[in-house]
Structure formats: C-alpha cells, structure tokens
Design a protein around this motif. Structure first.
Motif, mmCIF file in Angstrom:
data_model
loop_
_atom_site.group_PDB
_atom_site.id
_atom_site.type_symbol
_atom_site.label_atom_id
_atom_site.label_comp_id
_atom_site.label_asym_id
_atom_site.label_seq_id
_atom_site.Cartn_x
_atom_site.Cartn_y
_atom_site.Cartn_z
ATOM 1 N N ILE A 47 0.838 -1.209 0.000
ATOM 2 C CA ILE A 47 0.000 0.000 0.000
ATOM 3 C C ILE A 47 0.867 1.251 0.000
ATOM 4 N N LYS A 48 1.873 1.255 0.846
ATOM 5 C CA LYS A 48 2.752 2.428 0.916
ATOM 6 C C LYS A 48 3.479 2.643 -0.407
ATOM 7 N N TRP A 50 2.419 1.914 -3.503
ATOM 8 C CA TRP A 50 1.533 2.495 -4.510
ATOM 9 C C TRP A 50 1.204 3.948 -4.193
ATOM 10 N N VAL A 51 1.076 4.285 -2.931
ATOM 11 C CA VAL A 51 0.861 5.687 -2.568
ATOM 12 C C VAL A 51 2.066 6.525 -2.963
ATOM 13 N N LYS A 54 2.159 7.033 -6.858
ATOM 14 C CA LYS A 54 1.169 7.998 -7.352
ATOM 15 C C LYS A 54 1.537 9.419 -6.958
ATOM 16 N N CYS A 55 1.987 9.594 -5.737
ATOM 17 C CA CYS A 55 2.381 10.938 -5.297
ATOM 18 C C CYS A 55 3.570 11.449 -6.106
ATOM 19 N N GLN A 77 -5.395 -0.490 -9.555
ATOM 20 C CA GLN A 77 -4.103 0.202 -9.529
ATOM 21 C C GLN A 77 -3.595 0.465 -10.942
ATOM 22 N N PHE A 117 -1.569 5.087 5.525
ATOM 23 C CA PHE A 117 -0.787 5.437 4.339
ATOM 24 C C PHE A 117 -1.649 5.942 3.195
ATOM 25 N N THR A 118 -2.897 5.552 3.174
ATOM 26 C CA THR A 118 -3.753 5.903 2.042
ATOM 27 C C THR A 118 -4.462 7.234 2.227
ATOM 28 N N GLN A 119 -4.359 7.833 3.389
ATOM 29 C CA GLN A 119 -5.069 9.089 3.638
ATOM 30 C C GLN A 119 -4.479 10.206 2.775
ATOM 31 N N VAL A 121 -4.445 10.420 -0.437
ATOM 32 C CA VAL A 121 -4.093 10.050 -1.796
ATOM 33 C C VAL A 121 -5.322 10.023 -2.699
ATOM 34 N N ASP A 122 -6.452 9.601 -2.161
ATOM 35 C CA ASP A 122 -7.661 9.521 -2.977
ATOM 36 C C ASP A 122 -8.047 10.880 -3.530
#
Length: 472
Positions: A47-48, A50-51, A54-55, A77, A117-119, A121-122
């Motif tokens: 998860i980290k 992919w975040v 993308k960032c 993804q 970790f996903t906060q 990013v969406d």
C-alpha cells in the motif's frame, strides 16, 4: 528516487531537483528491502509503495520515461496508474508485474484494507475514464492482467504517436476480442505465452484486429493467432512467427493472410507443419507470399516438415534468400528427394544456407532435392555444428540431375571463434539434353579428396573440387 534525493542534499539549489526528474524507475523489490526494516508487513508495504508511486507522479512536470516493477498490481491500480501517465504525457512506459510464466495474477492484487498510508491520496487521484496517450511512443507491458474491464480497449484504441508496443506474458482472462489502433506503430512484439494456473487459460485466444498501416516489424510467440481479415500491413518488412501449440487450423489461414506482404520471415517448425498437404488445413488455400524475399526456417528433418517446406517455397515465388536450421533427430528419416512438377523454387533464389548437426544421409537427401529443383541456384553453404562431414559421402550425389548449370557447395564447421571452412565441392553440367531423355553423369574430377594438412595439431581438409559432366 533515493539517489535523486541524496543529490538534493549536496546543494541548496538542488533541493527540489527530484520534483523535475524526467525519468522515473519504481521497483517494489528495492522498496520492500528498505521498508521492511520498519517492521511493516508485506501488505502494508504494498500500500505504501503504490501511494508513493502515485504521489511522485502527481507532483511532477511532464515525464519522459517511467518504469515500474511490482508483483502486486490489480485492475484498479493499473487503471489509476495509466490515467496518471496519460495526464503527465509519458513518452515511454514499461510495466512489469513479475508474474511471468509461473504465476497467474487472477487471485493476486493490491490489499484492499485501508490504513494511514492511504489518507490524502484519494483526493489526488480520482478514477476517471482513461485519458488518451497523446505523447506515448513506447509501451512495454509484461505480466499485466487484462480482465473484462475497458482498460485494454481504452489503452490501445487511441495511441496517435505510438511507435513500439510490446505485450509479453500478459494474462487475458475473459477477453475474446482485442483491437490495437495506432497509425504510426512500427514495431509490435506479442509473446502470447501466458501461464496456466488452476484451470485458467491466460493466453489470448480471441480475435486480434490491427489498424497499423505503417507496421514494419512483427514478432509473435504463442498459439495460432486469429488476425482480423480487415488488417492490411502493406509496409511489413520483417516478421518472426514461433508457434508453440497447434490449435484451430482455420485460424492459420487468416494469420498468413495478415502477414502476406512481409519481406523477411522467420518461422518455427509448427508453422511449417501447417503447410503440409496432409494437414487438416490444405496448404493450397493459402495466399502466395509474393513480397517475401528472405525466409529463415527452423525445422526437423521429418516428412511433414519437408512437405510443408516444399509447399511454402512454392508460394514464395520471389524468394531470394533461404536459411534452414535443422534441429533434426540423429536417425535416418524415411523421406526421399524428388522432382516437383509444378514450379518449385523461385528463379531469384541463388544461395541457400543450411545449419545442421544431425544425420548426414538426411542432409544429402536435402541437398539432392535443391540440386534437382533449383533452376537458378548457384551456391549452397553448409555449417556443421558438431562432427566433421566426410567428403567421400558427397560422391553419392554423382548421379543427380542438376536443374541449373552449376552449383558450388561449401562445407564449414561451426566453432567458438567462427565458421572454419573445411572443403568446397563444385557440380556442373555441360552439353545439352532433350526433355524426357535419360541423362547420365560421368565423373571427371575428384581432386584432393582426402588430402589433409597438419596445422596447429588439428586436421583441416584441403579444398576439394568435384565435377560432373552431363552427356546425352
């Protein structure tokens, strides 16, 4: 990425240099080796990762090249990654999921649970219809999963400047139709050899429709591909077809029709077998390959392969170069040379190369066939892989009825440093004969046949000249 950040620490003016790096390379294996020291689980690390990817893409200006290796990649993804790449006008994109031929990604993917970790990013990436790749020139996909979603249709339908496309070991689960539309595409590589996993067939077995009028190079590995009849690759220069499985023969005719304008062709043994008249698909129905100038054939010395090669040569009426690589069995195969009543070998074919390492009697039978049917043949080059050919054996060709005026045969031995020339043979005919009249051959020269010279403690054959005179 770590190297770029470290460079930014050397000087204040390089502090934000990592924001504008034009080439990005993300490898989950390196990421996992560094992050697991923080006591993160594998799923948390995925998860980290992919975040982070993308960032890093979002904060950048237009990107020239992006390469990504990650074993955990699902449809969601992949869709979001392709959307970001299109938005950032990526010119060269390589995606390798690591499945290869050993693992099917049907039940694999990115963990779905959400943590800290996903906060945030969406809000950066919202799944939207895939934007067009206006600047994409190179696309390489390895082990990517294509399911029933619209990813494949959106990805390959609007690539205006795409020049190179490579699909290797990808998984096609439910797709029975694939369309690739790229007017400037010049190179297409399709390794359709996806894995079998728990009853799933991941190879693409549907219809492939190509709108690639400027395609120059086509490389394919896999089962017989059903190419759409509507395609027309007028500028196809070279193609390599390696058929791994023998499936529906009806699709083979469409496949040959699709590459009918090819100039240089390399084919596998299974490809040659389909041309055999004894096959379920009669070779006489195939379209001629009038544009073919160079043919390279991998085959075994078997009856089906030989008959298939003969039919393929009959359909290649403008062939100039022929190369045969024999991967034959060491024992003698029951196949004999014969004259062909219908037009056989192209009148433009003057030189043939043969690479062999098997039975000498099979090789002599093949040479006899070309001597009897090659009307414009001038030279045959033979390269032996292992043992040295005995020049005495070639005297069995003394009664061959030459179709041309003269032919030279050059025998060489393959070595690590290159081909070593062993000896030369020359066959010629003189005088005239009448059609239908029996022709006999007299031996007139056989010089230096067994002459040997010692050179560096190795036996080397001296040049040999063999001649046959035709008398009526």
């Amino acid at each position: 990425m770590n190297e770029v950040v470290k460079t930014g620490l050397l000087s204040r003016k390089w502090r934000y240099f990592w924001h504008s790096t034009p080439c990005l390379n993300f490898d989950f294996r390196d990421f996992w080796n560094q992050e697991r020291c923080l006591n993160l689980s594998y799923n948390e690390c995925v998860i980290k990762f992919w975040v982070f990817v993308k960032c890093a893409i979002v904060i950048r200006s237009p990107i020239c090249r992006l390469r990504l290796y990650c074993e955990a990649c699902d449809t969601i993804q992949l869709d979001s990654l392709l959307y970001l790449c299109a938005m950032k006008e990526v010119q060269e994109l390589d995606i390798f999921t690591g499945y290869g031929i050993l693992q099917c990604p049907i039940h694999c993917g990115v963990p779905t649970h959400v943590d800290a970790f996903t906060q945030g990013v969406d809000s950066l990436v919202e799944l939207q219809p895939l934007a067009s790749f206006s600047n994409l020139k190179t696309l390489n996909l390895v082990g990517v999963l294509f399911d029933g979603s619209d990813i494949a249709e959106n990805l390959f339908s609007d690539c205006g400047v795409l020049e190179t496309l490579s699909l290797e070991y990808c998984c096609f689960v439910t797709m029975d139709y694939l369309k690739i539309s790229a007017n400037k595409l010049r190179t297409l590589n399709f390794v359709n050899n996806g894995p079998y996993w728990w009853g799933y067939t991941c190879m693409f077995g549907g219809e492939l429709e190509l709108h690639t009028p400027n395609l120059v190079s086509f490389w394919y590995i896999g089962p017989v591909l059903h190419l759409s009849q509507s395609l027309d690759m007028l500028f196809l220069k070279n193609a390599s077809i390696e058929l791994r499985y023998q499936n529906t023969p009806a699709d083979f005719g469409a496949m040959v029709f699709g590459i009918r304008h090819v100039q240089e062709l390399t084919v596998s043994p299974n490809f040659v077998t389909y041309y055999c008249p004894g096959s379920k698909k009669i070779a006489g129905d195939f379209n001629p390959l009038d544009s073919l100038r160079s043919l390279k054939v991998y085959m075994e010395f078997e009856g089906d392969h030989m008959e298939g090669l003969i039919k393929l040569l009959q359909l290649s009426r403008n062939l100039e170069t022929l190369c045969i690589r024999l991967t034959e069995h060491p024992w003698k195969i029951n196949w004999e040379s014969r004259k062909i009543d219908v037009p056989m070998i192209s009148h433009k074919l003057k030189e043939i190369e043969i690479f062999t390492g098997g039975n000498l009697e099979n090789l002599l039978e093949l040479i006899r066939f070309f001597l009897e049917n090659g009307k414009s043949l001038e030279k045959i080059n033979i390269t032996q892989k292992e043992e040295t050919l005995d020049p005495k054996k070639f005297y069995t060709l003394h009664n061959v009825q030459l179709a041309c005026q003269s032919v030279s045969i050059s025998i060489g031995l393959a070595s690590a440093s290159g081909t070593i020339k062993m000896f030369d043979l020359l066959f010629w005919k003189c005088g005239s004969g009448t059609t239908g009249q029996s022709i006999e051959y007299d031996r007139i020269a056989w010089r230096n046949l067994v002459a040997r010279v010692e050179e560096d403690e190795k036996e080397v054959f001296a040049p040999v000249c063999v001649g046959f005179r035709r008398t009526s």
